[in-house]
Design a protein around this motif. Structure first.
Motif, short mmCIF file in Angstrom:
data_model
loop_
_atom_site.label_atom_id
_atom_site.label_comp_id
_atom_site.label_asym_id
_atom_site.label_seq_id
_atom_site.Cartn_x
_atom_site.Cartn_y
_atom_site.Cartn_z
N VAL A 151 0.85 -1.19 0.00
CA VAL A 151 0.00 0.00 0.00
C VAL A 151 0.89 1.23 0.00
O VAL A 151 2.02 1.20 0.50
CB VAL A 151 -0.94 -0.02 1.23
CG1 VAL A 151 -0.16 0.05 2.53
CG2 VAL A 151 -2.00 1.05 1.15
N GLN A 152 0.39 2.30 -0.57
CA GLN A 152 1.13 3.56 -0.58
C GLN A 152 1.01 4.26 0.77
O GLN A 152 0.03 4.05 1.50
CB GLN A 152 0.61 4.47 -1.69
CG GLN A 152 0.89 3.95 -3.08
CD GLN A 152 0.48 4.96 -4.14
OE1 GLN A 152 -0.26 5.90 -3.89
NE2 GLN A 152 1.00 4.77 -5.35
N PRO A 153 1.97 5.10 1.10
CA PRO A 153 1.84 5.89 2.34
C PRO A 153 0.52 6.64 2.38
O PRO A 153 0.08 7.20 1.37
CB PRO A 153 3.03 6.83 2.26
CG PRO A 153 4.05 6.10 1.44
CD PRO A 153 3.26 5.34 0.42
N THR B 156 1.74 -12.04 8.28
CA THR B 156 1.33 -11.48 7.00
C THR B 156 2.18 -10.24 6.73
O THR B 156 2.40 -9.41 7.62
CB THR B 156 -0.18 -11.17 6.97
OG1 THR B 156 -0.57 -10.78 5.66
CG2 THR B 156 -0.56 -10.09 7.96
N GLN B 157 2.66 -10.12 5.49
CA GLN B 157 3.56 -9.04 5.13
C GLN B 157 2.76 -7.78 4.81
O GLN B 157 1.81 -7.82 4.03
CB GLN B 157 4.41 -9.42 3.92
CG GLN B 157 5.32 -8.33 3.40
CD GLN B 157 6.47 -8.01 4.33
OE1 GLN B 157 7.07 -8.91 4.92
NE2 GLN B 157 6.80 -6.73 4.48
N VAL B 158 3.19 -6.67 5.41
CA VAL B 158 2.65 -5.35 5.08
C VAL B 158 3.81 -4.50 4.57
O VAL B 158 4.84 -4.38 5.24
CB VAL B 158 2.00 -4.69 6.31
CG1 VAL B 158 1.65 -3.23 6.03
CG2 VAL B 158 0.76 -5.47 6.75
N THR B 159 3.65 -3.97 3.39
CA THR B 159 4.68 -3.11 2.80
C THR B 159 4.06 -1.77 2.47
O THR B 159 3.08 -1.71 1.71
CB THR B 159 5.29 -3.74 1.55
OG1 THR B 159 5.84 -5.02 1.88
CG2 THR B 159 6.39 -2.86 0.98
N VAL B 160 4.63 -0.71 3.03
CA VAL B 160 4.14 0.64 2.78
C VAL B 160 5.22 1.37 1.99
O VAL B 160 6.28 1.68 2.51
CB VAL B 160 3.82 1.38 4.08
CG1 VAL B 160 3.19 2.74 3.77
CG2 VAL B 160 2.90 0.55 4.95
N SER B 161 4.93 1.62 0.73
CA SER B 161 5.94 2.18 -0.14
C SER B 161 5.30 2.83 -1.35
O SER B 161 4.21 2.42 -1.78
CB SER B 161 6.90 1.07 -0.60
OG SER B 161 7.84 1.56 -1.53
N THR B 162 6.02 3.80 -1.92
CA THR B 162 5.56 4.40 -3.17
C THR B 162 6.04 3.56 -4.34
O THR B 162 5.68 3.82 -5.48
CB THR B 162 6.08 5.83 -3.31
OG1 THR B 162 7.52 5.82 -3.17
CG2 THR B 162 5.52 6.73 -2.21
#
Length: 126
Positions: free
Chosen positions: A12-14, A120-126
């Motif tokens: 997901v994006q910031p 579960t992996q959460v990735t916050v990135s553009t």
């Protein structure tokens, strides 16, 4: 055997949102503490959001306060973590843990549980 099963991570994006689910299998939610434990890359697992079904009280780490909330669906035997306004530092693996009789804050502080989800992996990135 009894277990908890997680779902709902992703990229997901910031500023975006995600909802994680923790479904209890072969036991009911009554009297359990449930918690979400965040393990950032290269760091130890830490409790960020916990709920005690004994008194329905919650605890949130300062890093997630006012952004994360916990809700319960007793019919589905599932606890949810709603994550809003996500930040890059929220990136990591989130584990759901459960253990009977604990209050929310001390359960989060000990980072141990009788039952652990697979993460579960959460990735916050553009």
């Amino acid at each position: 055997q009894a277990q908890v099963v997680e779902s709902g991570g992703g990229l997901v994006q910031p500023g975006g949102s995600l909802r994680l689910s923790c479904a209890a299998s072969r036991f009911t939610l009554d009297h359990y503490a449930f918690g979400w434990f965040h393990q950032a890359p290269g760091k130890e697992r830490e409790g960020v959001a916990c709920l005690s079904m004994n008194d329905n009280r919650t605890y949130f780490a300062d890093s997630v306060k006012d952004r994360f909330t916990i809700s319960v669906d007793n019919a589905a035997n599932t606890v949810y973590l709603q994550m809003n306004n996500l930040k890059p530092e929220d990136t990591g693996v989130y584990y759901c843990g459960a253990e009977k009789w604990w209050a929310a804050q001390p359960f989060c502080a000990r980072s141990r549980a009788d039952y652990w989800g697979q993460g579960t992996q959460v990735t916050v990135s553009t």
